[in-house]
Design a protein around this motif. Structure first.
Motif, mmCIF file in Angstrom:
data_model
loop_
_atom_site.group_PDB
_atom_site.id
_atom_site.type_symbol
_atom_site.label_atom_id
_atom_site.label_comp_id
_atom_site.label_asym_id
_atom_site.label_seq_id
_atom_site.Cartn_x
_atom_site.Cartn_y
_atom_site.Cartn_z
ATOM 1 N N ARG A 9 0.834 -1.207 0.000
ATOM 2 C CA ARG A 9 0.000 0.000 0.000
ATOM 3 C C ARG A 9 0.866 1.252 0.000
ATOM 4 O O ARG A 9 0.556 2.239 -0.664
ATOM 5 C CB ARG A 9 -0.949 -0.017 1.187
ATOM 6 C CG ARG A 9 -2.029 -1.084 1.027
ATOM 7 C CD ARG A 9 -2.984 -1.082 2.151
ATOM 8 N NE ARG A 9 -3.891 0.061 1.974
ATOM 9 C CZ ARG A 9 -4.805 0.410 2.844
ATOM 10 N NH1 ARG A 9 -4.947 -0.266 3.954
ATOM 11 N NH2 ARG A 9 -5.588 1.428 2.616
ATOM 12 N N ARG A 10 1.979 1.229 0.728
ATOM 13 C CA ARG A 10 2.884 2.387 0.744
ATOM 14 C C ARG A 10 3.505 2.584 -0.627
ATOM 15 O O ARG A 10 3.589 3.700 -1.145
ATOM 16 C CB ARG A 10 3.955 2.206 1.820
ATOM 17 C CG ARG A 10 5.162 3.142 1.746
ATOM 18 C CD ARG A 10 4.782 4.617 1.663
ATOM 19 N NE ARG A 10 5.924 5.452 1.436
ATOM 20 C CZ ARG A 10 6.436 5.742 0.229
ATOM 21 N NH1 ARG A 10 5.909 5.249 -0.877
ATOM 22 N NH2 ARG A 10 7.481 6.534 0.131
ATOM 23 N N ALA A 29 2.310 1.811 -3.394
ATOM 24 C CA ALA A 29 1.290 2.268 -4.341
ATOM 25 C C ALA A 29 1.321 3.784 -4.492
ATOM 26 O O ALA A 29 0.880 4.321 -5.498
ATOM 27 C CB ALA A 29 -0.099 1.814 -3.883
ATOM 28 N N HIS A 30 1.902 4.462 -3.503
ATOM 29 C CA HIS A 30 2.002 5.930 -3.543
ATOM 30 C C HIS A 30 3.332 6.410 -4.117
ATOM 31 O O HIS A 30 3.550 7.607 -4.253
ATOM 32 C CB HIS A 30 1.808 6.511 -2.140
ATOM 33 C CG HIS A 30 0.446 6.239 -1.595
ATOM 34 N ND1 HIS A 30 -0.684 6.866 -2.048
ATOM 35 C CD2 HIS A 30 0.036 5.372 -0.649
ATOM 36 C CE1 HIS A 30 -1.740 6.415 -1.403
ATOM 37 N NE2 HIS A 30 -1.331 5.499 -0.549
ATOM 38 N N GLY A 31 4.222 5.474 -4.427
ATOM 39 C CA GLY A 31 5.507 5.850 -5.008
ATOM 40 C C GLY A 31 6.629 5.029 -4.402
ATOM 41 O O GLY A 31 6.465 4.367 -3.383
ATOM 42 N N GLU A 32 7.766 5.094 -5.067
ATOM 43 C CA GLU A 32 8.895 4.280 -4.624
ATOM 44 C C GLU A 32 9.400 4.713 -3.252
ATOM 45 O O GLU A 32 9.157 5.839 -2.809
ATOM 46 C CB GLU A 32 10.007 4.307 -5.669
ATOM 47 C CG GLU A 32 10.626 5.663 -5.903
ATOM 48 C CD GLU A 32 11.659 5.631 -7.018
ATOM 49 O OE1 GLU A 32 11.677 4.698 -7.845
ATOM 50 O OE2 GLU A 32 12.471 6.555 -7.048
ATOM 51 N N ASP A 59 12.946 4.478 4.335
ATOM 52 C CA ASP A 59 11.644 5.145 4.288
ATOM 53 C C ASP A 59 10.566 4.257 4.891
ATOM 54 O O ASP A 59 9.722 4.706 5.668
ATOM 55 C CB ASP A 59 11.264 5.507 2.851
ATOM 56 C CG ASP A 59 12.271 6.424 2.184
ATOM 57 O OD1 ASP A 59 12.845 7.296 2.875
ATOM 58 O OD2 ASP A 59 12.484 6.275 0.960
ATOM 59 N N GLU A 92 8.321 5.216 8.043
ATOM 60 C CA GLU A 92 6.891 5.431 7.804
ATOM 61 C C GLU A 92 6.007 4.330 8.378
ATOM 62 O O GLU A 92 4.882 4.596 8.799
ATOM 63 C CB GLU A 92 6.625 5.584 6.311
ATOM 64 C CG GLU A 92 7.262 6.835 5.728
ATOM 65 C CD GLU A 92 7.157 6.901 4.214
ATOM 66 O OE1 GLU A 92 6.176 6.354 3.663
ATOM 67 O OE2 GLU A 92 8.049 7.491 3.591
ATOM 68 N N MET A 126 -2.237 -2.416 -8.492
ATOM 69 C CA MET A 126 -3.058 -1.265 -8.086
ATOM 70 C C MET A 126 -4.533 -1.565 -8.327
ATOM 71 O O MET A 126 -5.378 -1.247 -7.489
ATOM 72 C CB MET A 126 -2.645 -0.015 -8.869
ATOM 73 C CG MET A 126 -1.235 0.442 -8.605
ATOM 74 S SD MET A 126 -1.036 1.102 -6.960
ATOM 75 C CE MET A 126 -2.116 2.496 -7.064
ATOM 76 N N THR A 182 -7.461 -1.768 -5.477
ATOM 77 C CA THR A 182 -8.680 -0.970 -5.624
ATOM 78 C C THR A 182 -9.912 -1.871 -5.579
ATOM 79 O O THR A 182 -10.894 -1.565 -4.890
ATOM 80 C CB THR A 182 -8.647 -0.167 -6.941
ATOM 81 O OG1 THR A 182 -7.522 0.711 -6.904
ATOM 82 C CG2 THR A 182 -9.916 0.631 -7.135
ATOM 83 N N GLU A 229 -10.520 -3.008 -2.006
ATOM 84 C CA GLU A 229 -11.129 -1.949 -1.197
ATOM 85 C C GLU A 229 -12.607 -1.785 -1.528
ATOM 86 O O GLU A 229 -13.436 -1.606 -0.635
ATOM 87 C CB GLU A 229 -10.366 -0.640 -1.390
ATOM 88 C CG GLU A 229 -9.000 -0.671 -0.738
ATOM 89 C CD GLU A 229 -8.146 0.540 -1.070
ATOM 90 O OE1 GLU A 229 -8.613 1.433 -1.805
ATOM 91 O OE2 GLU A 229 -6.999 0.582 -0.595
#
Length: 127
Positions: A34-35, A37-40, A45, A49, A89, A93, A96
């Motif tokens: 999921r992390r 999915a927002h970018g590398e 990191d 996070e 992705m 989706t 969810e």
């Protein structure tokens, strides 16, 4: 039925799907996916996070890489991880949307729901 067609009553054509969903069933791996999915992200990191130990983040990334879901690019001495398949992705989706449509039914499932997960954690902690 020949052995290669069915193992323990499970048709062989569903085995890859079982492996895929098992790879995403671990809460830490799902959080990493999921992390990403927002970018590398670098291991550092993910540690910061998601509150993971370096060995935990690295181990789960290795699993996801072995499954072909995550890849990385090297930049100097750093590795940046990203989702290897854009279809992942779509799967997230769809999951969810399914969870939104079923409401509490999945969370209350006697086999895989939250109550079962909490019971397992309590047993592990000796409660």
């Amino acid at each position: 039925m020949p052995m290669n067609e069915c193992v323990a009553g499970i048709p062989s054509d569903v085995s890859p799907a079982v492996a895929l969903f098992r790879s995403l069933a671990d809460p830490t791996r799902l959080a990493i996916v999921r992390r990403l999915a927002h970018g590398e992200a670098r291991v550092r990191d993910l540690m910061t996070e998601l509150g993971l130990a370096q060995s935990t983040a690295s181990g789960h990334l290795a699993c996801l890489r072995d499954c072909g879901l995550v890849a990385f690019r090297a930049q100097g001495r750093q590795s940046f991880y990203f989702l290897a398949r854009p279809e992942l992705m779509d799967l997230l989706t769809a999951a969810e949307q399914l969870l939104a449509a079923t409401g509490d039914a999945v969370a209350l499932c006697p086999t895989y729901g939250e109550q079962t997960a909490e019971s397992a954690r309590a047993a592990k902690e000796g409660r």
